[in-house]
Write a protein that holds these residues in place. Structure first.
Motif, PDB file in Angstrom:
ATOM      1  N   ILE A  74       5.317  10.761  -3.076  1.00  0.00           N
ATOM      2  CA  ILE A  74       3.934  10.637  -2.620  1.00  0.00           C
ATOM      3  C   ILE A  74       3.143  11.906  -2.947  1.00  0.00           C
ATOM      4  CG2 ILE A  74       2.486  10.490  -0.556  1.00  0.00           C
ATOM      5  CD1 ILE A  74       4.602   8.611   0.630  1.00  0.00           C
ATOM      6  N   VAL A  75       3.739  13.061  -2.653  1.00  0.00           N
ATOM      7  CA  VAL A  75       3.040  14.327  -2.887  1.00  0.00           C
ATOM      8  C   VAL A  75       2.830  14.563  -4.384  1.00  0.00           C
ATOM      9  CG1 VAL A  75       3.191  16.833  -2.658  1.00  0.00           C
ATOM     10  CG2 VAL A  75       3.830  15.364  -0.730  1.00  0.00           C
ATOM     11  N   LEU A  76       3.889  14.384  -5.173  1.00  0.00           N
ATOM     12  CA  LEU A  76       3.768  14.628  -6.605  1.00  0.00           C
ATOM     13  C   LEU A  76       2.832  13.613  -7.270  1.00  0.00           C
ATOM     14  CD1 LEU A  76       7.422  15.596  -7.599  1.00  0.00           C
ATOM     15  CD2 LEU A  76       5.444  17.097  -7.249  1.00  0.00           C
ATOM     16  N   ALA A  77       2.901  12.354  -6.848  1.00  0.00           N
ATOM     17  CA  ALA A  77       1.976  11.357  -7.400  1.00  0.00           C
ATOM     18  C   ALA A  77       0.540  11.707  -7.041  1.00  0.00           C
ATOM     19  CB  ALA A  77       2.332   9.967  -6.876  1.00  0.00           C
ATOM     20  N   GLY A  78       0.324  12.217  -5.831  1.00  0.00           N
ATOM     21  CA  GLY A  78      -1.018  12.628  -5.437  1.00  0.00           C
ATOM     22  C   GLY A  78      -1.525  13.791  -6.268  1.00  0.00           C
ATOM     23  N   ILE A  79      -0.648  14.748  -6.558  1.00  0.00           N
ATOM     24  CA  ILE A  79      -1.051  15.887  -7.389  1.00  0.00           C
ATOM     25  C   ILE A  79      -1.365  15.426  -8.816  1.00  0.00           C
ATOM     26  CG2 ILE A  79      -0.229  18.040  -8.429  1.00  0.00           C
ATOM     27  CD1 ILE A  79       1.306  18.536  -5.793  1.00  0.00           C
ATOM     28  N   LEU A  80      -0.551  14.511  -9.343  1.00  0.00           N
ATOM     29  CA  LEU A  80      -0.821  13.993 -10.681  1.00  0.00           C
ATOM     30  C   LEU A  80      -2.120  13.175 -10.711  1.00  0.00           C
ATOM     31  CD1 LEU A  80       2.788  12.913 -11.715  1.00  0.00           C
ATOM     32  CD2 LEU A  80       1.437  14.763 -12.731  1.00  0.00           C
ATOM     33  N   ALA A  81      -2.447  12.515  -9.603  1.00  0.00           N
ATOM     34  CA  ALA A  81      -3.673  11.712  -9.529  1.00  0.00           C
ATOM     35  C   ALA A  81      -4.913  12.559  -9.245  1.00  0.00           C
ATOM     36  CB  ALA A  81      -3.531  10.636  -8.453  1.00  0.00           C
ATOM     37  N   LEU A 102       9.541  10.056 -10.797  1.00  0.00           N
ATOM     38  CA  LEU A 102       9.450  10.634  -9.459  1.00  0.00           C
ATOM     39  C   LEU A 102      10.477  10.013  -8.523  1.00  0.00           C
ATOM     40  CD1 LEU A 102       5.552  10.662  -9.044  1.00  0.00           C
ATOM     41  CD2 LEU A 102       7.020  12.465  -9.958  1.00  0.00           C
ATOM     42  N   ARG A 103      11.124  10.848  -7.734  1.00  0.00           N
ATOM     43  CA  ARG A 103      12.109  10.355  -6.769  1.00  0.00           C
ATOM     44  C   ARG A 103      11.390   9.697  -5.599  1.00  0.00           C
ATOM     45  NH1 ARG A 103      16.140  15.031  -5.158  1.00  0.00           N
ATOM     46  NH2 ARG A 103      16.967  13.260  -3.967  1.00  0.00           N
ATOM     47  N   PRO A 104      11.887   8.552  -5.110  1.00  0.00           N
ATOM     48  CA  PRO A 104      11.245   7.876  -3.980  1.00  0.00           C
ATOM     49  C   PRO A 104      11.223   8.750  -2.730  1.00  0.00           C
ATOM     50  CG  PRO A 104      12.827   6.439  -5.075  1.00  0.00           C
ATOM     51  CD  PRO A 104      13.036   7.807  -5.633  1.00  0.00           C
ATOM     52  N   GLY A 105      10.234   8.494  -1.885  1.00  0.00           N
ATOM     53  CA  GLY A 105      10.112   9.233  -0.634  1.00  0.00           C
ATOM     54  C   GLY A 105       8.868  10.097  -0.621  1.00  0.00           C
ATOM     55  N   TRP A 106       8.844  11.071   0.296  1.00  0.00           N
ATOM     56  CA  TRP A 106       7.667  11.912   0.455  1.00  0.00           C
ATOM     57  C   TRP A 106       7.399  12.763  -0.777  1.00  0.00           C
ATOM     58  CZ3 TRP A 106       4.034  11.068   3.770  1.00  0.00           C
ATOM     59  CH2 TRP A 106       4.322  10.395   4.961  1.00  0.00           C
ATOM     60  N   ILE A 107       8.461  13.158  -1.477  1.00  0.00           N
ATOM     61  CA  ILE A 107       8.266  13.935  -2.702  1.00  0.00           C
ATOM     62  C   ILE A 107       7.474  13.128  -3.721  1.00  0.00           C
ATOM     63  CG2 ILE A 107       9.440  14.979  -4.668  1.00  0.00           C
ATOM     64  CD1 ILE A 107       9.619  16.629  -2.168  1.00  0.00           C
ATOM     65  N   MET A 109       0.827  -1.208   0.000  1.00  0.00           N
ATOM     66  CA  MET A 109       0.000   0.000   0.000  1.00  0.00           C
ATOM     67  C   MET A 109       0.864   1.262   0.000  1.00  0.00           C
ATOM     68  SD  MET A 109      -3.000  -1.268  -0.142  1.00  0.00           S
ATOM     69  CE  MET A 109      -4.050   0.120   0.229  1.00  0.00           C
ATOM     70  N   GLY A 110       2.004   1.211  -0.720  1.00  0.00           N
ATOM     71  CA  GLY A 110       2.920   2.333  -0.723  1.00  0.00           C
ATOM     72  C   GLY A 110       2.337   3.596  -1.318  1.00  0.00           C
ATOM     73  N   PHE A 111       1.280   3.480  -2.120  1.00  0.00           N
ATOM     74  CA  PHE A 111       0.727   4.657  -2.774  1.00  0.00           C
ATOM     75  C   PHE A 111      -0.559   5.142  -2.103  1.00  0.00           C
ATOM     76  CE2 PHE A 111       3.339   2.599  -5.991  1.00  0.00           C
ATOM     77  CZ  PHE A 111       4.143   3.669  -6.378  1.00  0.00           C
TER      78      PHE A 111
END
Length: 313
Positions: free
Chosen positions: A88-95, A81-86, A1-3
């Protein structure tokens, strides 16, 4: 559930901003981009002169192509996307554009508000934007029923399902699901033109929504003002619905609000005789739409909370 954390970000941004009209006017929306691709394939590959078997094969190929392109785009974006909190945040914005949390709430509220004021004309106009049935034939109960059914089904299709697949697989999961759902909405209906060509789109959508639809139903049950009625109605009536999936959230919300949903309705001048969900209950009114939106908001908060726990765990 990493995403899971990325999906919480997507839900939060969409709840705050929706998809701004100025942004839509400037660049459109990912679903409209998918829609143009699907429309082009439908025009070029779905030929009336071809036999049904060939049209079905073309529909399978077209659906798989659209889904593969969406998944590939998601994988490409995610790989950058670079692993880590960045990440998560950027993937969330793209989603974010793929989660219709605020849009659904606002469209249903736009039906409830004039209906509470007994402005049937404005309520019919608002409900025509979210359902396909003939609004002119709808009285207050019909308008309220259509709005509540749309709220229930689209909570599953528009929020829970994309978030579910996004939490499992990240951007490839949520983009792949949106491709599947858009295919179904455009070519998956049983019309003369799409009976064969849209066969694969409809079947794939049924599979993709199997778990999310039931999850949505249980979310409604957990937050229902009438929890036992919601659970009994869902387990009893969900399979009576014409859709293998939509009946779960619709029956759960019917029981939660103590109203009957589905039943006969008019599409393009023709009456379809659908079975009732929660038969014997009263017809819904404008106030029931508002109560349904309250259940919806609580369910979305619970979903976000569970995802946040999974993300931190």
């Amino acid at each position: 559930m990493g995403f899971a954390g990325a999906m919480v970000v997507a839900m939060a941004v969409d709840a705050l901003l929706g998809w701004p009209p100025k942004l839509f006017a400037r660049i459109g929306h990912p679903v409209t981009w998918l829609g143009r691709l699907i429309a082009a394939i439908d025009t070029g590959w779905n030929r009336d002169s071809d036999p049904p078997a060939l049209r079905r094969a073309a529909g399978v190929a077209g659906a798989l192509l659209v889904i593969a392109l969406a998944v590939a785009l998601g994988w490409l974006l995610q790989s950058l996307l670079r692993p880590g909190w960045i990440q998560i945040v950027l993937a969330g914005i793209l989603a974010w554009p793929l989660v219709a949390l605020r849009s659904l709430h606002d469209h249903v509220a736009a039906v409830a508000n004039p209906l509470l004021k007994r402005d049937l004309g404005a309520a019919r106009e608002a409900v025509s934007r979210i359902v396909g049935r003939d609004p002119a034939a709808l009285d207050e109960a019909g308008i309220a029923r259509a709005a509540i059914e749309s709220l229930a089904e689209n909570t599953s299709d528009g929020i829970v399902a994309p978030v579910f697949w996004g939490a499992l697989f990240g951007l490839p999961g949520i983009l792949g699901y949106k491709a599947i759902n858009t295919l179904d909405s455009m070519i998956g209906h049983r019309s003369e033109r799409h009976e064969a060509f849209g066969w694969a789109a409809a079947r794939i959508d049924d599979v993709a929504n199997f778990v999310p639809a039931r999850l949505t139903g249980f979310l409604f049950v957990l937050l229902a003002p009438r929890r036992s009625e919601a659970l009994s109605c869902m387990t009893r009536d969900a399979r009576r619905h014409r859709s293998p999936n939509a009946g779960w959230p619709e029956a759960a919300l019917a029981g939660a609000l103590g109203v009957r949903l589905s039943g006969p309705r008019i599409y393009h001048g023709s009456t379809t005789d659908e079975p009732w969900l929660n038969e014997g209950a009263r017809d819904p009114l404008a106030a029931d739409i508002s109560e349904g939106l309250t259940v919806y908001r609580r369910a979305m908060l619970l979903l976000a909370g569970v995802l946040a726990i999974l993300a931190f765990a």
